[in-house]
Design a protein around this motif. Structure first.
Motif, PDB file in Angstrom:
ATOM      1  N   ALA A 244       0.836  -1.196   0.000  1.00 47.49           N
ATOM      2  CA  ALA A 244       0.000   0.000   0.000  1.00 47.49           C
ATOM      3  C   ALA A 244       0.874   1.250   0.000  1.00 47.49           C
ATOM      4  CB  ALA A 244      -0.909  -0.009   1.230  1.00 47.49           C
ATOM      5  N   ASN A 245       0.395   2.317  -0.614  1.00 48.77           N
ATOM      6  CA  ASN A 245       1.111   3.599  -0.689  1.00 48.77           C
ATOM      7  C   ASN A 245       2.569   3.418  -1.131  1.00 48.77           C
ATOM      8  OD1 ASN A 245      -1.207   4.943   0.436  1.00 48.77           O
ATOM      9  ND2 ASN A 245      -0.569   4.178   2.442  1.00 48.77           N
ATOM     10  N   PRO A 246       2.809   2.787  -2.252  1.00 48.18           N
ATOM     11  CA  PRO A 246       4.174   2.444  -2.651  1.00 48.18           C
ATOM     12  C   PRO A 246       5.068   3.648  -2.925  1.00 48.18           C
ATOM     13  CG  PRO A 246       2.661   2.052  -4.450  1.00 48.18           C
ATOM     14  CD  PRO A 246       1.819   2.347  -3.254  1.00 48.18           C
ATOM     15  N   PHE A 261      12.606  13.684  -5.263  1.00 42.87           N
ATOM     16  CA  PHE A 261      12.508  12.267  -5.630  1.00 42.87           C
ATOM     17  C   PHE A 261      11.785  12.107  -6.959  1.00 42.87           C
ATOM     18  CE2 PHE A 261      10.191   8.255  -5.771  1.00 42.87           C
ATOM     19  CZ  PHE A 261      11.207   7.345  -5.504  1.00 42.87           C
ATOM     20  N   SER A 262      10.655  12.794  -7.119  1.00 39.00           N
ATOM     21  CA  SER A 262       9.871  12.672  -8.342  1.00 39.00           C
ATOM     22  C   SER A 262      10.669  13.128  -9.557  1.00 39.00           C
ATOM     23  CB  SER A 262       8.584  13.498  -8.223  1.00 39.00           C
ATOM     24  OG  SER A 262       7.803  13.381  -9.387  1.00 39.00           O
ATOM     25  N   PRO A 273       6.851   8.456 -10.638  1.00 38.23           N
ATOM     26  CA  PRO A 273       6.853   7.312  -9.718  1.00 38.23           C
ATOM     27  C   PRO A 273       5.572   6.490  -9.748  1.00 38.23           C
ATOM     28  CG  PRO A 273       7.878   9.196  -8.673  1.00 38.23           C
ATOM     29  CD  PRO A 273       7.334   9.689  -9.976  1.00 38.23           C
ATOM     30  N   ILE A 274       4.401   7.144  -9.716  1.00 37.60           N
ATOM     31  CA  ILE A 274       3.157   6.369  -9.701  1.00 37.60           C
ATOM     32  C   ILE A 274       2.954   5.654 -11.029  1.00 37.60           C
ATOM     33  CG2 ILE A 274       1.722   8.300 -10.446  1.00 37.60           C
ATOM     34  CD1 ILE A 274       0.803   5.416  -8.028  1.00 37.60           C
ATOM     35  N   GLU A 275       3.373   6.266 -12.147  1.00 39.48           N
ATOM     36  CA  GLU A 275       3.272   5.598 -13.445  1.00 39.48           C
ATOM     37  C   GLU A 275       4.144   4.345 -13.474  1.00 39.48           C
ATOM     38  OE1 GLU A 275       2.526   9.599 -16.203  1.00 39.48           O
ATOM     39  OE2 GLU A 275       4.510   8.685 -16.049  1.00 39.48           O
ATOM     40  N   TYR A 276       5.312   4.444 -12.874  1.00 43.97           N
ATOM     41  CA  TYR A 276       6.228   3.310 -12.826  1.00 43.97           C
ATOM     42  C   TYR A 276       5.608   2.163 -12.034  1.00 43.97           C
ATOM     43  CZ  TYR A 276      10.747   0.872 -12.397  1.00 43.97           C
ATOM     44  OH  TYR A 276      11.775  -0.043 -12.466  1.00 43.97           O
ATOM     45  N   VAL A 277       5.037   2.486 -10.879  1.00 43.85           N
ATOM     46  CA  VAL A 277       4.402   1.465 -10.047  1.00 43.85           C
ATOM     47  C   VAL A 277       3.248   0.811 -10.805  1.00 43.85           C
ATOM     48  CG1 VAL A 277       3.068   1.040  -7.953  1.00 43.85           C
ATOM     49  CG2 VAL A 277       5.090   2.526  -7.874  1.00 43.85           C
ATOM     50  N   PHE A 311      -8.457  -1.797 -10.747  1.00 43.91           N
ATOM     51  CA  PHE A 311      -7.554  -2.692 -11.481  1.00 43.91           C
ATOM     52  C   PHE A 311      -7.882  -2.698 -12.965  1.00 43.91           C
ATOM     53  CE2 PHE A 311      -7.039  -7.258 -12.918  1.00 43.91           C
ATOM     54  CZ  PHE A 311      -5.716  -7.091 -13.307  1.00 43.91           C
ATOM     55  N   ARG A 312      -9.156  -2.841 -13.303  1.00 44.47           N
ATOM     56  CA  ARG A 312      -9.539  -2.884 -14.722  1.00 44.47           C
ATOM     57  C   ARG A 312      -9.182  -1.572 -15.419  1.00 44.47           C
ATOM     58  NH1 ARG A 312     -14.083  -5.542 -12.492  1.00 44.47           N
ATOM     59  NH2 ARG A 312     -15.315  -3.617 -12.546  1.00 44.47           N
ATOM     60  N   ARG A 313      -9.381  -0.458 -14.738  1.00 49.50           N
ATOM     61  CA  ARG A 313      -9.090   0.847 -15.336  1.00 49.50           C
ATOM     62  C   ARG A 313      -7.594   0.999 -15.616  1.00 49.50           C
ATOM     63  NH1 ARG A 313     -11.514   3.454 -11.906  1.00 49.50           N
ATOM     64  NH2 ARG A 313      -9.813   4.042 -10.506  1.00 49.50           N
ATOM     65  N   VAL A 314      -6.758   0.673 -14.627  1.00 46.92           N
ATOM     66  CA  VAL A 314      -5.309   0.796 -14.795  1.00 46.92           C
ATOM     67  C   VAL A 314      -4.801  -0.185 -15.842  1.00 46.92           C
ATOM     68  CG1 VAL A 314      -3.078   0.470 -13.645  1.00 46.92           C
ATOM     69  CG2 VAL A 314      -4.910   1.711 -12.483  1.00 46.92           C
ATOM     70  N   PHE A 315      -5.336  -1.405 -15.827  1.00 44.63           N
ATOM     71  CA  PHE A 315      -4.882  -2.424 -16.778  1.00 44.63           C
ATOM     72  C   PHE A 315      -5.235  -2.031 -18.209  1.00 44.63           C
ATOM     73  CE2 PHE A 315      -4.907  -6.355 -19.145  1.00 44.63           C
ATOM     74  CZ  PHE A 315      -3.801  -7.023 -18.652  1.00 44.63           C
ATOM     75  N   LYS A 316      -6.454  -1.552 -18.419  1.00 52.17           N
ATOM     76  CA  LYS A 316      -6.852  -1.181 -19.773  1.00 52.17           C
ATOM     77  C   LYS A 316      -6.073   0.026 -20.271  1.00 52.17           C
ATOM     78  CE  LYS A 316     -10.793  -0.534 -22.812  1.00 52.17           C
ATOM     79  NZ  LYS A 316     -12.267  -0.540 -22.945  1.00 52.17           N
TER      80      LYS A 316
END
Length: 340
Positions: A244-246, A261-262, A273-277, A311-316
């Motif tokens: 959580a909160n990576p 960091f960003s 960073p969030i795109e990478y995760v 999950f479906r939104r990010v995966f698509k």
């Protein structure tokens, strides 16, 4: 008899035989083979197709396959179209200065009115020549970071198999090596008409890649050796992507403030960073969907998404397909590769 449209195939020792000879076989057949197969009498060949190189001398391409060009680039008049075949380079090796004669020739014939097209890494020649500046273009998905780092004036289209955004400027780019299928149908339609393109596709069972490159793309993750905190973050998140909160935890571990960091993370990886995760999580999900039988929702939970809709939104967004459609496509490929 009217002059046939001339299409030149620009090749080099770094070219794949499958691309060069596949293009040549299909283009040479246009107008002739379909009628031969349907009524038993070949028609007229509708295109003038030639293989050209910088010096016109015989050589061997990838796989040690012999190639005998028809001509050197300096010995041909401006054609109707040129296809720059793939010219393989690793994702770390930008081919600056490797093809000066070819690039100068491409710029000259484009100025003379020729349509320029490329397959896979062939677009790197167009990019180095400045011909793709301020345009959207594509190549194999693995070259995304190379384009973003070394050709920032080009908008790289990772998802595209055939990019027609610069068609008005007589430039068309195609993605990975098998994207020549899509390019060749486009060129046949452009120079010989839609019906001839359909007939040729039927002969060679060419179906195109309607879903684009995104379902096939794999996240490239080169480790940035010059920035220790960022490399450490990459190594940590590779093992803890479901936490959580990576991003918050990566920032804490790095000892940097969030803004620094960003900035450094994007410089090192090409991703926020969030795109990478998210990309990393999608890669893990793809592997599970390809081989495992657990439910789609359980796949999402395993990579850090308790909410199935998220999950479906990010995966698509990452693949252009829903998890269910991706599973169906690639498990079908798995069954072909590993028949019962």
């Amino acid at each position: 008899m009217a002059k046939k449209p001339q299409i030149l195939l620009l090749a080099a020792p770094e070219t794949s035989a499958s691309v060069l000879y596949g293009l040549y076989d299909v283009l040479m057949s246009v107008g002739a083979v379909y009628l031969d197969m349907v009524i038993g009498k070949p028609g007229d060949e509708l295109l003038d197709v030639k293989i050209v190189t910088a010096n016109g001398k015989p050589f061997r391409c990838i796989g040690n396959i012999p190639v005998e060009p028809h001509a050197a680039i300096g010995d041909v008049e401006t054609p109707d179209a040129v296809i720059v075949c793939d010219m393989y380079t690793t994702i770390y090796d930008v081919p600056h200065g490797r093809y000066p004669r070819e690039i100068a020739w491409l710029k000259a014939i484009h100025a003379g009115g020729a349509l320029l097209s490329s397959v896979c890494s062939g677009s790197l020649l167009l990019a180095e020549g400045g011909l793709l500046d301020d345009h959207r273009a594509t190549a194999h998905w693995a070259y995304r970071d190379m384009f973003q780092r070394h050709f920032p004036k080009i908008s790289f289209q990772t998802e595209s198999v055939l990019c027609l955004a610069a068609e008005g400027d007589r430039i068309v780019t195609a993605g990975g090596v098998s994207a020549w299928h899509d390019l060749v149908v486009y060129l046949i339609a452009r120079f010989c008409g839609y019906q001839v393109a359909i007939e040729t596709a039927k002969v060679f069972l060419i179906g195109g890649h309607a879903e684009g490159q995104s379902p096939y793309a794999v996240m490239t993750r080169p480790m940035e050796s010059n920035d220790g905190p960022i490399t450490g973050s990459q190594e940590w998140i590779a093992e803890h992507y479901a936490t959580a909160n990576p991003v918050e935890k990566m920032v804490e571990r790095s000892g940097l403030n969030p803004r620094t960091f960003s900035r450094r993370f994007r410089t090192a990886t090409g991703f926020a960073p969030i795109e990478y995760v998210q990309a990393l999580r999608v890669e893990e999900a793809k592997q599970m969907l390809e081989m495992d039988q657990i439910s789609n929702d359980d796949v999402g939970a395993a990579i850090g998404y308790d909410d199935p809709a998220s999950f479906r939104r990010v995966f698509k967004r990452g693949t252009g397909m829903t998890p269910a459609a991706y599973r169906k496509k690639f498990q079908r490929i798995a069954r072909i590769a590993q028949p019962a």
